[in-house]
Write a protein that holds these residues in place. Structure first.
Motif, PDB file in Angstrom:
ATOM      1  N   TRP A 218      47.660  30.650  31.364  1.00 19.65           N
ATOM      2  CA  TRP A 218      46.851  30.899  30.164  1.00 19.65           C
ATOM      3  C   TRP A 218      47.636  31.654  29.098  1.00 19.65           C
ATOM      4  CZ3 TRP A 218      45.775  32.294  35.111  1.00 19.65           C
ATOM      5  CH2 TRP A 218      46.022  33.627  35.457  1.00 19.65           C
ATOM      6  N   ALA A 507      24.001  34.975  38.381  1.00 19.45           N
ATOM      7  CA  ALA A 507      25.209  35.723  38.076  1.00 19.45           C
ATOM      8  C   ALA A 507      25.138  37.118  38.652  1.00 19.45           C
ATOM      9  CB  ALA A 507      25.423  35.785  36.582  1.00 19.45           C
ATOM     10  N   SER A 510      28.261  38.582  40.505  1.00 19.14           N
ATOM     11  CA  SER A 510      29.407  39.115  39.759  1.00 19.14           C
ATOM     12  C   SER A 510      29.015  40.385  39.014  1.00 19.14           C
ATOM     13  CB  SER A 510      29.976  38.061  38.822  1.00 19.14           C
ATOM     14  OG  SER A 510      29.215  37.964  37.661  1.00 19.14           O
ATOM     15  N   HIS A 523      35.303  38.742  49.041  1.00 20.69           N
ATOM     16  CA  HIS A 523      36.110  38.119  48.006  1.00 20.69           C
ATOM     17  C   HIS A 523      37.417  37.644  48.632  1.00 20.69           C
ATOM     18  CE1 HIS A 523      37.902  37.250  44.223  1.00 20.69           C
ATOM     19  NE2 HIS A 523      36.910  37.759  43.542  1.00 20.69           N
ATOM     20  N   TYR A 533      49.421  41.746  38.323  1.00 23.19           N
ATOM     21  CA  TYR A 533      48.050  41.736  38.854  1.00 23.19           C
ATOM     22  C   TYR A 533      47.942  42.704  40.021  1.00 23.19           C
ATOM     23  CZ  TYR A 533      47.102  38.129  35.618  1.00 23.19           C
ATOM     24  OH  TYR A 533      46.928  37.462  34.439  1.00 23.19           O
ATOM     25  N   LYS A 543      37.090  46.007  39.607  1.00 22.70           N
ATOM     26  CA  LYS A 543      37.003  44.835  40.473  1.00 22.70           C
ATOM     27  C   LYS A 543      37.043  45.253  41.935  1.00 22.70           C
ATOM     28  CE  LYS A 543      39.417  40.980  38.441  1.00 22.70           C
ATOM     29  NZ  LYS A 543      40.753  40.417  38.334  1.00 22.70           N
ATOM     30  N   TRP A 633      46.768  32.283  40.931  1.00 24.54           N
ATOM     31  CA  TRP A 633      47.112  31.744  39.631  1.00 24.54           C
ATOM     32  C   TRP A 633      48.366  32.355  39.008  1.00 24.54           C
ATOM     33  CZ3 TRP A 633      42.569  30.833  35.752  1.00 24.54           C
ATOM     34  CH2 TRP A 633      41.855  29.714  36.163  1.00 24.54           C
TER      35      TRP A 633
ATOM     36  N   ASP B  20      29.293  36.114  32.598  1.00 19.71           N
ATOM     37  CA  ASP B  20      29.290  36.690  33.944  1.00 19.71           C
ATOM     38  C   ASP B  20      29.543  35.607  34.983  1.00 19.71           C
ATOM     39  OD1 ASP B  20      28.687  39.319  33.164  1.00 19.71           O
ATOM     40  OD2 ASP B  20      26.597  38.756  32.867  1.00 19.71           O
ATOM     41  N   ARG B  21      28.868  34.467  34.765  1.00 19.29           N
ATOM     42  CA  ARG B  21      29.023  33.354  35.695  1.00 19.29           C
ATOM     43  C   ARG B  21      30.447  32.835  35.714  1.00 19.29           C
ATOM     44  NH1 ARG B  21      24.869  30.528  37.968  1.00 19.29           N
ATOM     45  NH2 ARG B  21      23.153  31.971  38.166  1.00 19.29           N
ATOM     46  N   GLU B  22      31.018  32.745  34.513  1.00 17.57           N
ATOM     47  CA  GLU B  22      32.362  32.201  34.411  1.00 17.57           C
ATOM     48  C   GLU B  22      33.351  33.115  35.130  1.00 17.57           C
ATOM     49  OE1 GLU B  22      33.082  29.408  33.645  1.00 17.57           O
ATOM     50  OE2 GLU B  22      35.168  29.301  33.016  1.00 17.57           O
ATOM     51  N   GLN B  24      32.642  34.979  37.613  1.00 11.96           N
ATOM     52  CA  GLN B  24      32.387  34.762  39.035  1.00 11.96           C
ATOM     53  C   GLN B  24      33.084  33.491  39.527  1.00 11.96           C
ATOM     54  OE1 GLN B  24      28.279  35.316  39.940  1.00 11.96           O
ATOM     55  NE2 GLN B  24      28.393  34.058  41.759  1.00 11.96           N
ATOM     56  N   ARG B  25      32.956  32.439  38.725  1.00  7.47           N
ATOM     57  CA  ARG B  25      33.554  31.169  39.140  1.00  7.47           C
ATOM     58  C   ARG B  25      35.080  31.280  39.241  1.00  7.47           C
ATOM     59  NH1 ARG B  25      36.259  26.748  37.316  1.00  7.47           N
ATOM     60  NH2 ARG B  25      36.538  27.575  35.224  1.00  7.47           N
ATOM     61  N   LEU B  26      35.684  31.840  38.198  1.00  3.12           N
ATOM     62  CA  LEU B  26      37.138  31.939  38.190  1.00  3.12           C
ATOM     63  C   LEU B  26      37.618  32.760  39.376  1.00  3.12           C
ATOM     64  CD1 LEU B  26      37.796  32.465  34.389  1.00  3.12           C
ATOM     65  CD2 LEU B  26      38.282  30.443  35.747  1.00  3.12           C
ATOM     66  N   GLU B  27      36.866  33.819  39.677  1.00  2.00           N
ATOM     67  CA  GLU B  27      37.305  34.666  40.771  1.00  2.00           C
ATOM     68  C   GLU B  27      37.148  33.965  42.105  1.00  2.00           C
ATOM     69  OE1 GLU B  27      36.162  38.684  40.605  1.00  2.00           O
ATOM     70  OE2 GLU B  27      37.525  38.847  38.884  1.00  2.00           O
ATOM     71  N   GLU B  28      36.062  33.216  42.237  1.00  2.00           N
ATOM     72  CA  GLU B  28      35.859  32.554  43.514  1.00  2.00           C
ATOM     73  C   GLU B  28      36.869  31.426  43.708  1.00  2.00           C
ATOM     74  OE1 GLU B  28      31.585  31.754  43.952  1.00  2.00           O
ATOM     75  OE2 GLU B  28      31.661  33.937  44.098  1.00  2.00           O
ATOM     76  N   PHE B  30      39.887  30.989  42.056  1.00  3.60           N
ATOM     77  CA  PHE B  30      41.305  31.298  41.951  1.00  3.60           C
ATOM     78  C   PHE B  30      41.627  32.764  42.221  1.00  3.60           C
ATOM     79  CE2 PHE B  30      40.338  27.838  39.013  1.00  3.60           C
ATOM     80  CZ  PHE B  30      41.121  26.849  39.555  1.00  3.60           C
ATOM     81  N   GLY B  31      40.619  33.574  42.444  1.00  5.38           N
ATOM     82  CA  GLY B  31      40.872  34.972  42.739  1.00  5.38           C
ATOM     83  C   GLY B  31      41.265  35.776  41.523  1.00  5.38           C
ATOM     84  N   ASP B  32      41.035  35.247  40.335  1.00  6.55           N
ATOM     85  CA  ASP B  32      41.469  35.966  39.153  1.00  6.55           C
ATOM     86  C   ASP B  32      40.685  35.476  37.944  1.00  6.55           C
ATOM     87  OD1 ASP B  32      42.726  37.291  37.201  1.00  6.55           O
ATOM     88  OD2 ASP B  32      44.743  36.620  37.703  1.00  6.55           O
ATOM     89  N   SER B  33      40.292  36.395  37.099  1.00  3.90           N
ATOM     90  CA  SER B  33      39.559  35.973  35.911  1.00  3.90           C
ATOM     91  C   SER B  33      40.257  36.421  34.642  1.00  3.90           C
ATOM     92  CB  SER B  33      38.140  36.533  35.953  1.00  3.90           C
ATOM     93  OG  SER B  33      38.190  37.937  35.966  1.00  3.90           O
ATOM     94  N   SER B  34      41.533  36.748  34.750  1.00  6.28           N
ATOM     95  CA  SER B  34      42.207  37.275  33.567  1.00  6.28           C
ATOM     96  C   SER B  34      42.362  36.246  32.464  1.00  6.28           C
ATOM     97  CB  SER B  34      43.593  37.799  33.916  1.00  6.28           C
ATOM     98  OG  SER B  34      43.730  37.929  35.278  1.00  6.28           O
ATOM     99  N   SER B  35      42.220  34.957  32.829  1.00  6.00           N
ATOM    100  CA  SER B  35      42.346  33.951  31.789  1.00  6.00           C
ATOM    101  C   SER B  35      41.182  34.050  30.814  1.00  6.00           C
ATOM    102  CB  SER B  35      42.394  32.558  32.401  1.00  6.00           C
ATOM    103  OG  SER B  35      41.206  32.299  33.082  1.00  6.00           O
TER     104      SER B  35
END
Lengths: 651, 312, 364
Positions: A218, A507, A510, A523, A533, A543, A633, B20-22, B24-28, B30-35
């Motif tokens: 990204w 949600a 999260s 997780h 990271y 987190k 990632w 929030d959902r997004e 959650q999805r990214l973390e589940e 790929f383990g990361d939501s920094s994108s």
């Protein structure tokens, strides 16, 4: 009258018959016409693809020498599974699992200034040929490859990065400067003395920046902006727009065929929100193979959105997929193996590098004050660790394909590359990782939690029953998390701890995680590079097992709860990493942190780990590594093995 | 109007929002939501911080002008995403409806006129089986069956070759080739129950005095049934037409999710799960409008068939 | 056909069909007719049996539904043998790990016999009607090595009871409002019809999803399910009301109602004595279709991940777990829970059908 009735009946009959016949006819007239392969393949003498050679001959495209940079990037071939330079041509059929095309960007959406090496042991040149810091690490100079061009032929220069950074600083744009360019809250300054030099000046030492530039697809897709194309949507240059909304939309690389790209394949068709995406080779792509032939080998890519896992399974079994890196589930392995012959493909197993699938997170700042105090007692966390039957987790949730162990980051990460590192890592893996109910009970008794109620559950100091609410992700009934949740519940109940599984709707999960409202959560854990990271080991972000302390660190002490005890020590270590010029010493700090996790942890608990990641590669698809990492990632895999040098032989 | 308010409330019900959902999805995944940096800025831009009524007014005023808002997940205009899917939903639904009525009415009549004969029992049993099979199970089984036995991959609506190709006769044929599984699966539940209802109605009517009178007049049984009884017995069926639409739409949604068809179903489920509110809201509104139109057609058909209702 | 005879009966019946039985009440009459329908009786008995098994699952099931057997995953159904020395028994199991996929594969160990014991007492002291000391999985096991037979029995408990409440509610509401709407017509009809229209204009899936997400987070999955069923039935009455209304509309202008009205009968009398009995059969048909509808609804909900959640189990959960290509091709016995769903739904239909025929005032 009766004649009328008969005629009615015959009409029914006719309609029925017609329907039946048409159905048979429709089912009968199958047969898929094959694709046009007349252009394919053309041997390996040609330096460029026949589809471009034709256009060059017709004068519609400049010759290859003008399209390639002075010093093109040569794709690395030093991996097991590399066969040979390939012929040009063919179409790569695959699927993506989400409209953001994430799985594709990780394959061929990686055009960074600096790249991660395929073996994840360090960095190598990308768009930048070289880079160097000044002595105190406050200035980074990048030297760009000369003559790189966007897919429309426009030169790629340092102006692109400057344009991006100007946007970051533009108040109206609302996207602030990225985290990595700030030191003590002050953003960097960017200078471009000439077309091929980028100078970044920081407010202090910022040694990790090259890693940030290389990490995560990204980032490179954010800082590679085709200014010459995007200018027309910029409010300063086009009075039609007074905000950046249109600009942002046009700037999404995979959604806009007109937007020039640096990817090996450019998007030519983007239908219905990504339901079907088609790409073709980028005529100006800056990477060549070892023979100096322009990449990619494959002409076209067709990828369609398949969100439903079972349809994905059938697509693969039917042999419709040429090569697929992500989107397969491990529990279908036996099925995939069995279908190899019929589907004309091979299953390969790469490493996921996961250190816990999933990790059981114990909230350091649990909302209930009494429970929090109990949780902060190391003996309690150890007891919980002893109460997990990891062998059972592995057998039941993962068919015995994984390794039972404590929760860790990735063993393949470069911090643990030498022998000492591996020894330390092995110790971490085994720390409190036995299933030992007696030891667990002993520890709990030692803590003084000896009082029990009539149901045999232990009582807290305030006389209430110890009740552990475990958040289980709701994604799927069949999910491994659920199975593992049940097994953990079984074990902890034997410790006299009442354990409730809770699947938060929507949600909520999260939210509970980031706001730190949970007691126990789950997780998946994997991280290759803790410098960029760090949050599995260092509580730097809100987190995982440290939501509130992470918030405190992230906001510079404004929100959340201050770090104390071991968490303070961990954060101090991370601050030291950011200031440390010597890479070896930085790795040492990570190892020191792991030592804290071993001695004063566990802070999060393991179940099973190190699952293989499945790949499906058709027998006519070549140059795919036999082994590799397909995990988190940050290291953009499989893009680091240059998938643009994959090729297709005639089926 | 009422529908739009209820739709809007429904899509606002779950806690949290898309971002929030997004995360959650990214973390589940790929383990990361920094994108997904700058969450707060995005929230601001999507107007997620505004009060509920304000968001509703903005949304509904856009809706009537044909501006449905932007899908968060797809980052595209909703308008661009839905029409194809609505068209395919209609094709499958109408196909199933036609299948249902064409098969159910004759079988129902046959069953009623042969009450308690073995053929009636057989049809009854068959219809019960049809009613009892969960659609999703049938869909997946048929798909796997078709693949394993006949070696034809029948998922999706087109084979790989035609996907994305312009419309030709070949493509149309390819569509029909793929269409029969969803049509049958969606239609089978409705067919079975409609057949039962037809049988029940006809038996009811056959017991009515005027039918007895007709019989007493010496009319042939076949005339009694076709001329007098069936017409009356069909009336409730036509009013059911409107009522069976939600079932068919829901059925097609479930079947589409299993088979991965490009209809409204999968995208609606997804948008609801991800709280992609404008996409979800628009889809719910569209489906509701479809149902209202369907009901209207059913009412008109009923009035057309049964003159007594027209006299109101 | 013997029309003359039928007509004479009908003339008698039409005059006063239910007081005619002399000492027999309407209910007794229904019962007498019902008993004649063999299929209906069988279906009713079958349902009764299912309910008994479901409620007594603790005793009838050979194992507890969440008893995990780590090394006995995906065991295919075992055959029950009989010999005079051992009584009923199953053979032992030998497992081999497939070297490539690492899946366990099971073969029969003919040397070993695990006799089936009746009134078996398990490790926790609970009695089971039958079970065995050795592994005995008559329907095989699932991915966690749990006995499928036991899980089906426990699942029946949830699946077969939950729908009833919802159906009852929607029937009561639907028939009352439907009759009112059809009989009075005018603005009452208009209002009710509009309400029904608005409610029925919503496809149920999004409604389920939204409501599922909006129910209080502290609720257990069974409470959530009950919540959804009740909300659904309150919304679903519309369908029934419409059909009843259609019926009433058709009957309203019929001769016998006209006659009653001409004879000066009150609204209440006409509705309860003439219209409702006319719709009675219809209501029953719809009701019998609605109970299995609820059972199927539960499976659909679970399929979408909105229904019952583990560790609790239901038929929907079991079927959801079987929704995989891998299962269909490699572990086909896991689809078995479809059979009880089928049987129960069909039985409900036959029962309803029999009741309908019995309650029909014009039959016989």
């Amino acid at each position: 009258m009766s004649t009328k009735k008969t005629s009615q009946i015959t009409i029914w009959h006719l309609i029925n018959k017609a329907l039946l016949i048409s159905l048979i006819f429709i089912v009968g007239c199958s047969g898929n016409p094959l694709e046009d392969l007349s252009d394919f393949p053309r041997g390996i003498e040609a330096k460029e693809a026949p589809m471009w050679a034709k256009r060059v001959a017709a004068g519609k495209l400049p010759p290859l020498t003008e399209r390639l940079p002075e010093n093109p990037l040569v794709a690395k071939t030093d991996f097991d599974g590399y066969e040979a330079p390939g012929p040009y041509g063919g179409t790569w059929h695959r699927f993506h699992t989400h409209p953001d095309l994430g799985t594709w960007k990780m394959t061929a959406g990686y055009a960074p200034l600096i790249r991660w090496k395929f073996d994840a042991s360090g960095l190598e040149p990308g768009l930048a040929e070289s880079w160097e810091f000044n002595e105190d690490g406050s200035m980074l100079t990048l030297h760009l490859r000369k003559g790189v061009k966007w897919s429309d032929g426009h030169p790629y220069t340092s102006a692109s990065f400057a344009y991006y950074y100007d946007l970051c600083l533009d108040e109206r744009h609302k996207y602030g400067a990225p985290v990595w360019c700030k030191v003590n809250g002050i953003p960097m300054e960017v200078e471009t003395p000439d077309d091929y030099t980028i100078v970044m000046k920081f407010a202090g030492p910022n040694w990790l920046v090259p890693l940030w530039l290389a990490t995560g697809f990204w980032w490179c897709n954010q800082y590679n902006i085709p200014a010459h194309h995007m200018q027309q949507f910029h409010p300063d240059h086009n009075p039609k727009y007074d905000d950046f909304i249109r600009f942002e939309k046009e700037n999404i690389p995979h959604q806009n065929p007109e937007r020039p790209t640096l990817w090996p394949w450019r998007v030519t068709k983007y239908e219905k929100g990504g339901f079907r995406v088609e790409l073709e080779r980028n005529p100006y792509y800056y990477v060549v193979d070892t023979l100096g032939r322009q990449l990619p080998y494959i002409d076209k890519v067709k990828t369609s959105l398949v969100p439903e896992p079972q349809v994905r399974v059938l697509k693969i079994l039917a042999g419709e997929i040429d090569c697929q890196y992500r989107g397969m589930e491990l529990r279908d392995l036996a099925l995939y193996l069995k279908g190899q012959k019929k589907g004309n493909y091979k299953v390969r197993r790469w490493k996921s590098t996961a250190g816990a699938q999933p990790a059981i997170l114990i909230n350091w700042t649990a909302p209930d004050p009494v429970l929090r105090k109990i949780i902060r007692d190391q003996r309690f966390r150890k007891a919980l660790a002893y109460g997990i039957d990891r062998v059972k987790c592995n057998e039941i949730a993962w068919r015995g394909l994984l390794e039972p162990q404590a929760a860790t980051v990735s063993q393949e990460g470069w911090h643990f590359a030498d022998e000492d590192g591996q020894t330390l890592f092995e110790e971490w893996k085994r720390a409190d990782a036995d299933f030992d109910i007696d030891a667990g009970n002993r520890l709990l008794d030692e803590m003084g939690l000896t009082e029990r109620d009539k149901d045999g559950y232990r009582l807290r100091p305030d006389g209430e029953r110890i009740e552990i609410l475990m958040d289980v992700p709701s994604s799927n009934l069949n999910s491994q998390e659920n199975d593992i949740g049940l097994i953990i519940q079984e074990g902890w109940e034997q410790l006299g701890l009442e354990t409730l599984l809770y699947t938060p709707p929507g949600a909520e999960l999260s939210l509970r995680r980031t706001l730190g409202k949970f007691t126990i959560s789950m997780h998946g854990e994997a991280e290759m590079d803790l410098f960029t990271y760090p949050d599995w080991v260092f509580p730097t972000l809100p987190k995982y097992w440290h939501p509130k302390v992470g918030k405190w660190y992230e906001t510079g002490g404004e929100k959340g709860e201050p770090a104390t005890g071991p968490l303070k020590k961990l954060l101090d270590l991370y601050d030291a990493i950011k200031r440390e010029p010597d890479e070896k010493q930085r790795h040492q700090y990570v190892r020191d942190a792991v030592r804290i996790h071993i001695d004063e942890g566990p802070f999060h608990l393991g179940s099973a780990a190190r699952s293989p990641s499945l790949l499906v590669v058709a027998n006519h698809f070549h140059n795919v590594p036999n082994d590799g990492i397909l995990g988190p990632w940050a290291i953009v895999t499989p893009a680091t093995h240059y998938p643009e040098q994959c090729w297709i032989s005639k089926k | 109007m009422a529908i739009s308010i209820i739709s809007f409330i429904i899509i606002q019900l779950p806690q949290g929002d898309y971002l929030d959902r997004e995360i959650q999805r990214l973390e589940e995944e790929f383990g990361d939501s920094s994108s997904l940096a700058q969450v707060e800025e995005l929230r601001e831009r999507y107007g997620l911080n505004a009060p509920l009524w304000k968001r509703y007014l903005i949304w509904i005023s856009g809706f009537v002008r044909g501006n449905f808002g932007e899908s968060f997940e797809y980052k595209r205009e909703v308008d661009e995403l839905i029409w194809d899917r609505i068209a395919f939903t209609l094709i499958i639904s109408v196909g199933s409806l036609i299948f249902t009525y064409i098969v159910a009415i004759p079988l129902g009549i046959y069953s009623a006129t042969h009450q308690y004969k073995w053929s009636d029992h057989f049809l009854t049993f068959l219809s019960f089986v049809g009613m009892s099979i969960p659609a999703f199970l049938l869909a997946l089984s048929l798909m796997v069956f078709a693949f394993e036995i006949f070696d034809v991959p029948l998922f999706g609506l087109f084979s790989a070759y035609y996907e994305g190709a312009p419309w030709t006769w070949g493509k149309l044929g390819d569509l029909f080739k793929h269409l029969w599984i969803p049509v049958i699966v969606v239609g089978i539940n409705g067919t079975a129950s409609l057949m039962r209802i037809m049988r029940g109605n006809l038996l009811d009517v056959l017991g009515q005095p005027f039918v007895q009178t007709a019989r007493a007049k010496g009319l042939k049984e076949i005339v009694v049934v076709s001329k007098h009884a069936v017409r009356i017995a069909i009336n409730p069926l036509i009013s059911i037409l409107g009522m069976s639409l939600p079932g068919i739409l829901s059925g097609s949604a479930i079947v589409s999710i299993v088979l991965g068809l490009p209809t409204v179903g999968p995208i609606l489920l997804n948008s609801l799960l991800n709280e992609d509110i404008y996409l979800a809201g628009t889809l719910i509104m569209m489906l509701s409008l479809l149902l209202v139109i369907g009901n209207l057609i059913a009412d008109i058909a009923l009035a057309w068939v049964d003159p007594r209702i027209r006299y109101e | 056909m013997k029309p003359t005879i039928e007509i004479t009966e009908e003339v008698e019946g039409a005059g006063d069909p239910w007081a005619d039985g002399g000492q027999l009440s309407y209910r007794q009459l229904i019962w007498r007719r019902f008993r004649k329908n063999r299929m209906g009786v069988i279906a009713g008995a079958l349902l009764l049996l299912f309910y008994i098994l479901a409620i007594g699952a603790d005793f009838f099931a050979p194992y507890h539904y969440n008893e995990i057997n780590m090394r006995l995953r995906h065991v295919p159904p075992q055959r029950l043998h009989f010999s005079f020395s051992d009584g009923f028994y199953v053979h032992g199991l030998k497992s081999v790990r497939n070297s490539e996929s690492l899946e366990l594969e099971f073969t029969k160990d003919l040397m070993q016999r695990h006799p089936v014991e009746f009134f078996f007492k398990d490790a926790k002291g609970r009695r089971h009607l039958f079970s065995s000391a050795g592994p005995m999985f008559l329907l095989g096991t699932d991915r966690m090595g749990r006995d499928l037979l036991s899980r089906i029995m426990y699942g029946a408990r949830v699946s077969m009871t939950l729908g009833l409440v919802g159906v009852l509610l929607s029937i009561v509401l639907g028939s009352i409002l439907g009759t009112i709407s059809g009989y009075w017509g005018g603005w009452v009809d208009n209002l009710i019809q509009r309400i029904i229209e608005i409610l029925s204009a919503f496809p149920d899936i999004p409604l389920w999803m939204a409501l599922g997400a909006a129910l209080p987070p502290g609720w257990s999955s069974i409470q959530i399910y009950f919540g959804i069923t009740i909300i659904l039935s309150i919304i679903r009455w519309g369908g029934l009301a419409r059909q009843v209304r259609g019926k009433v509309l058709a009957y309203r202008e019929s001769d016998f109602v006209m006659a009653a009205r001409a004879a000066g009968a009150g609204h209440w009398h006409i509705i309860t004595k003439h219209l409702l009995p006319g719709c009675y059969s219809h209501i029953i048909v719809i009701a019998t279709l609605a109970i299995p509808g609820m059972i199927l609804g539960e499976t659909a909900l679970s399929f979408l991940g909105l229904g019952i959640r583990p560790p609790m189990t239901s038929w929907g959960v079991l079927l959801e777990e079987a929704q995989r290509v891998t299962v269909l091709l490699h572990y086909p016995w896991l689809i078995f829970p479809a059979l009880p769903v089928l049987v129960v739904v069909i039985a409900f239909n036959f029962l309803g059908d029999a009741l309908r025929d019995a309650a029909d005032p014009y039959s016989d």
